[in-house]
Enzyme design. Structure first.
Site, PDB file in Angstrom:
ATOM      1  N   LEU A 262       0.993  -1.137  -0.162  1.00  0.00           N
ATOM      2  CA  LEU A 262      -0.024  -0.050   0.137  1.00  0.00           C
ATOM      3  C   LEU A 262       0.740   1.343   0.052  1.00  0.00           C
ATOM      4  O   LEU A 262       0.669   2.122  -0.518  1.00  0.00           O
ATOM      5  CB  LEU A 262      -0.837  -0.090   1.141  1.00  0.00           C
ATOM      6  CG  LEU A 262      -2.040  -1.027   1.284  1.00  0.00           C
ATOM      7  CD1 LEU A 262      -2.915  -0.764   2.536  1.00  0.00           C
ATOM      8  CD2 LEU A 262      -2.961  -1.113   0.164  1.00  0.00           C
ATOM      9  N   GLY A 362     -18.091  27.596 -15.158  1.00  0.00           N
ATOM     10  CA  GLY A 362     -19.573  27.840 -15.334  1.00  0.00           C
ATOM     11  C   GLY A 362     -20.542  26.733 -15.679  1.00  0.00           C
ATOM     12  O   GLY A 362     -20.036  25.511 -15.121  1.00  0.00           O
ATOM     13  N   GLU A 386      -6.721   3.182  -0.800  1.00  0.00           N
ATOM     14  CA  GLU A 386      -5.427   3.262  -0.207  1.00  0.00           C
ATOM     15  C   GLU A 386      -5.288   4.029   0.953  1.00  0.00           C
ATOM     16  O   GLU A 386      -4.302   4.718   1.288  1.00  0.00           O
ATOM     17  CB  GLU A 386      -4.426   3.981  -1.426  1.00  0.00           C
ATOM     18  CG  GLU A 386      -4.764   3.153  -2.649  1.00  0.00           C
ATOM     19  CD  GLU A 386      -4.197   1.711  -2.689  1.00  0.00           C
ATOM     20  OE1 GLU A 386      -3.798   1.092  -1.736  1.00  0.00           O
ATOM     21  OE2 GLU A 386      -4.412   1.164  -4.044  1.00  0.00           O
TER      22      GLU A 386
HETATM   23  P1  TGC Z   1      -1.189  -2.831  12.913  1.00  0.00           P
HETATM   24  O1  TGC Z   1      -2.417  -4.006  12.707  1.00  0.00           O
HETATM   25  O2  TGC Z   1      -1.042  -2.377  14.405  1.00  0.00           O
HETATM   26  O3  TGC Z   1       0.115  -3.068  12.046  1.00  0.00           O
HETATM   27  C1  TGC Z   1       0.215  -4.219  11.389  1.00  0.00           C
HETATM   28  C2  TGC Z   1       1.694  -4.282  11.105  1.00  0.00           C
HETATM   29  O4  TGC Z   1       1.985  -3.403   9.848  1.00  0.00           O
HETATM   30  C3  TGC Z   1       2.842  -2.657  10.071  1.00  0.00           C
HETATM   31  N1  TGC Z   1       2.570  -1.275   9.488  1.00  0.00           N
HETATM   32  C4  TGC Z   1       2.931  -0.956   8.206  1.00  0.00           C
HETATM   33  N2  TGC Z   1       4.289  -1.620   7.771  1.00  0.00           N
HETATM   34  C5  TGC Z   1       4.786  -0.993   6.666  1.00  0.00           C
HETATM   35  N3  TGC Z   1       4.036   0.329   5.856  1.00  0.00           N
HETATM   36  C6  TGC Z   1       2.818   0.887   6.633  1.00  0.00           C
HETATM   37  N4  TGC Z   1       2.197   1.867   6.226  1.00  0.00           N
HETATM   38  C7  TGC Z   1       2.518   0.006   7.609  1.00  0.00           C
HETATM   39  N5  TGC Z   1       1.369   0.323   8.829  1.00  0.00           N
HETATM   40  C8  TGC Z   1       1.462  -0.641   9.473  1.00  0.00           C
HETATM   41  C9  TGC Z   1       2.919  -2.380  11.667  1.00  0.00           C
HETATM   42  O5  TGC Z   1       4.277  -2.037  11.852  1.00  0.00           O
HETATM   43  C10 TGC Z   1       2.586  -3.691  12.073  1.00  0.00           C
HETATM   44  O6  TGC Z   1       3.964  -4.471  11.887  1.00  0.00           O
HETATM   45  P2  TGC Z   1       4.380  -5.661  12.865  1.00  0.00           P
HETATM   46  O7  TGC Z   1       5.598  -6.291  12.143  1.00  0.00           O
HETATM   47  O8  TGC Z   1       4.787  -4.906  14.266  1.00  0.00           O
HETATM   48  O9  TGC Z   1       3.170  -6.612  12.891  1.00  0.00           O
HETATM   49  O10 TGC Z   1      -1.692  -1.760  12.191  1.00  0.00           O
HETATM   50  P3  TGC Z   1      -1.649  -0.244  12.192  1.00  0.00           P
HETATM   51  O11 TGC Z   1      -2.278  -0.188  13.728  1.00  0.00           O
HETATM   52  O12 TGC Z   1      -0.181   0.284  12.313  1.00  0.00           O
HETATM   53  O13 TGC Z   1      -2.425   0.343  11.199  1.00  0.00           O
HETATM   54  C11 TGC Z   1      -3.756   0.986  11.573  1.00  0.00           C
HETATM   55  C12 TGC Z   1      -4.124   1.539   9.963  1.00  0.00           C
HETATM   56  C13 TGC Z   1      -5.617   1.953  10.066  1.00  0.00           C
HETATM   57  C14 TGC Z   1      -3.171   2.647   9.921  1.00  0.00           C
HETATM   58  C15 TGC Z   1      -3.985   0.408   9.018  1.00  0.00           C
HETATM   59  O14 TGC Z   1      -4.962  -0.490   9.358  1.00  0.00           O
HETATM   60  C16 TGC Z   1      -4.211   1.178   7.784  1.00  0.00           C
HETATM   61  O15 TGC Z   1      -3.399   1.387   6.873  1.00  0.00           O
HETATM   62  N6  TGC Z   1      -5.522   0.871   7.021  1.00  0.00           N
HETATM   63  C17 TGC Z   1      -5.991   1.427   5.693  1.00  0.00           C
HETATM   64  C18 TGC Z   1      -5.769   0.300   4.937  1.00  0.00           C
HETATM   65  C19 TGC Z   1      -6.044   0.599   3.559  1.00  0.00           C
HETATM   66  O16 TGC Z   1      -5.443   1.567   3.007  1.00  0.00           O
HETATM   67  N7  TGC Z   1      -6.793  -0.039   2.927  1.00  0.00           N
HETATM   68  C20 TGC Z   1      -7.535   0.167   1.534  1.00  0.00           C
HETATM   69  C21 TGC Z   1      -6.716  -0.605   0.491  1.00  0.00           C
HETATM   70  S1  TGC Z   1      -7.243  -0.259  -1.324  1.00  0.00           S
HETATM   71  C22 TGC Z   1      -7.646  -1.875  -1.619  1.00  0.00           C
HETATM   72  O17 TGC Z   1      -7.434  -2.699  -1.076  1.00  0.00           O
HETATM   73  C23 TGC Z   1      -8.041  -1.927  -2.925  1.00  0.00           C
HETATM   74  S2  TGC Z   1      -6.570  -2.264  -3.960  1.00  0.00           S
HETATM   75  C24 TGC Z   1      -6.500  -1.046  -4.928  1.00  0.00           C
HETATM   76  C25 TGC Z   1      -7.358  -1.640  -6.307  1.00  0.00           C
HETATM   77  O18 TGC Z   1      -7.419  -2.772  -6.447  1.00  0.00           O
HETATM   78  O19 TGC Z   1      -7.796  -0.787  -6.954  1.00  0.00           O
END
Ligand code: TGC
Length: 407
Positions: A262, A362, A386
């Protein structure tokens, strides 16, 4: 006959009225002077592809919900698919070059930047980052040419913001995995040859390369979209899909896997939406110069100039922000929170620029004579996928305070 869009780039002036803003806006800050010759070459080649191939039919395609599959191989031949990946038939271009290509494609339509993003930043980057040597060799060269299309199946029908809550399950059965669940809003899935499917397992989230002709896999395009109409997004059902262990991405452990992909796609959006903004700005600028009301061009009125000046500020700042993030990315120093700054700001400002452009045009601004409402509608989708505005706001809130406020 059209010029070959894959030929080396030149600085030939853009002829299409919808590109009227490109040269003028670049000149204001001498933006291209900040680019290397190679970066500028990628940009101009993408601009040529957008002008010659996408623009002539995009209004009709948007109206008729038509995705032109014939462009896929052309984009591959021009090197745009997985262009920032090295080896395996990919161009190995810089992050800035990739961003500039995103900008030019999205200046034509967000759907085509989205195609390149899903193929290169999501599906191919998942394989390049986390795949085995065998998986990379099997898929990447054919994805780089466009012979095989990929999709990235993460989001589920119950919501996209919290992938940790995904219901899709992969269960070990001997040497195989059996995957069941459903995904939604998955770009390209109905034309894809391979799906990168993210699923919960007993050990946490894992990624699987699922050939889309596997029994139990179905993808159905979502109808009724008023945005991204020249693009494909699908519902996917995985009904006991059986794949071998060799299809699991060995390097993807936990949610860090899909989130890393992402990051790549969000980075492309930071650049891409400035292309949509430029297209809207260009249309408004031309109108301000040529439309006469009260005895003169509307561009002489202070209220119009005020809008144009604000559009210029945000467009130039957005491009400079994208370039800054691109330079960080090329140094390997780009942080996910910095990408959130870019995604949140640039999509927000591109939407504001489209809205201001619409008002300057317009009543004509709501017609397909101008690209503005199409871009505005597309940008509403880009604002949500995203990572929504709200998610990126909270990512920044956490970066600033150390306090996650996601739930
Ligand atoms: P959390 O569950 O605590 O973290 C899990 C693990 O992920 C790591 N992490 C990242 N790593 C790399 N880059 C990033 N940006 C990361 N964000 C988190 C984190 O360090 C942890 O690692 P580990 O090794 O300790 O387990 O998750 P969080 O609390 O950090 O994140 C919460 C939140 C809300 C920010 C996250 O869930 C998020 O970004 N949500 C939005 C997801 C999103 O963008 N969804 C839309 C996807 S679009 C789609 O699927 C369609 S594809 C496009 C298409 O086909 O057209």
């Amino acid at each position: 006959m059209t010029e070959n869009p894959t030929a080396p780039a030149s600085d030939a002036p853009a002829s299409d009225a919808r590109y009227v803003g490109a040269d003028a806006l670049e000149a204001v800050f001498d933006f291209d002077a900040l680019l290397s010759p190679e970066e500028r070459d990628w940009q101009l080649r993408a601009r040529r592809f957008a002008q010659q191939r996408i623009l002539p039919t995009i209004e009709d395609d948007f109206e008729n919900k038509h995705f032109r599959t014939e462009f896929i191989r052309e984009l591959g031949a021009a090197g745009f698919l997985g262009m920032h990946i090295s080896g395996y038939g990919c161009a190995g271009a810089s992050a800035v070059s990739y961003g500039l290509a995103c900008l030019e494609l999205e200046a034509a339509d967000s759907g085509w930047r989205t195609f390149v993003s899903v193929q290169g930043s999501l599906a191919m980057s998942a394989i390049a980052k986390f795949g085995s040597e065998e998986q990379k060799t099997q898929w990447l060269p054919r994805m780089a040419t466009g012979e095989v299309v990929g999709c990235f199946a993460l989001t589920e029908p119950t919501g996209g913001s919290d992938p940790a809550a995904m219901d899709t399950r992969a269960v070990r059965d001997g040497d195989d995995w059996v995957i069941s669940g459903s995904k939604r809003w998955i770009g390209l899935a109905s034309i894809a040859g391979v799906a990168v499917v993210w699923a919960q397992t007993e050990e946490g989230v894992r990624g699987f390369l699922v050939p889309t002709d596997t029994a139990g896999f179905t993808a159905t395009p979502i109808d009724g979209k008023l945005a991204m109409r020249a693009s494909i997004q699908c519902d996917i059902v995985l009904d006991g899909v059986r794949v071998p262990e060799s299809s699991r991405l060995p390097g993807a452990i936990g949610l860090r896997g899909p989130f890393s992909c992402l990051n790549e796609a969000r980075y492309g959006i930071v650049w891409g939406v400035m292309g949509a903004a430029r297209s809207c700005f260009g249309a408004a600028l031309e109108r301000a110069r040529t439309r006469s009301v009260f005895g003169g061009p509307i561009g002489r009125f202070q209220l119009i100039q005020d809008k144009l000046a604000d559009m210029l500020l945000e467009y130039e700042k957005g491009c400079l922000l994208a370039l800054h993030l691109g330079r960080l990315k090329d140094r390997g120093a780009l942080d996910p929170a910095q990408i959130s700054v870019g995604k949140l700001n640039n999509v927000r400002e591109a939407i504001a620029i489209a809205s201001a452009a619409r008002s300057i045009l317009g009543g004509d601004g709501v017609t397909s004579e101008f690209p503005v409402m199409r871009h505005a509608a597309n940008l509403e989708a880009v604002r949500t996928y995203e990572g929504t505005d709200e998610i990126h706001t909270l990512i920044l809130g956490r970066a600033l305070t150390g306090e996650p406020a996601f739930s």
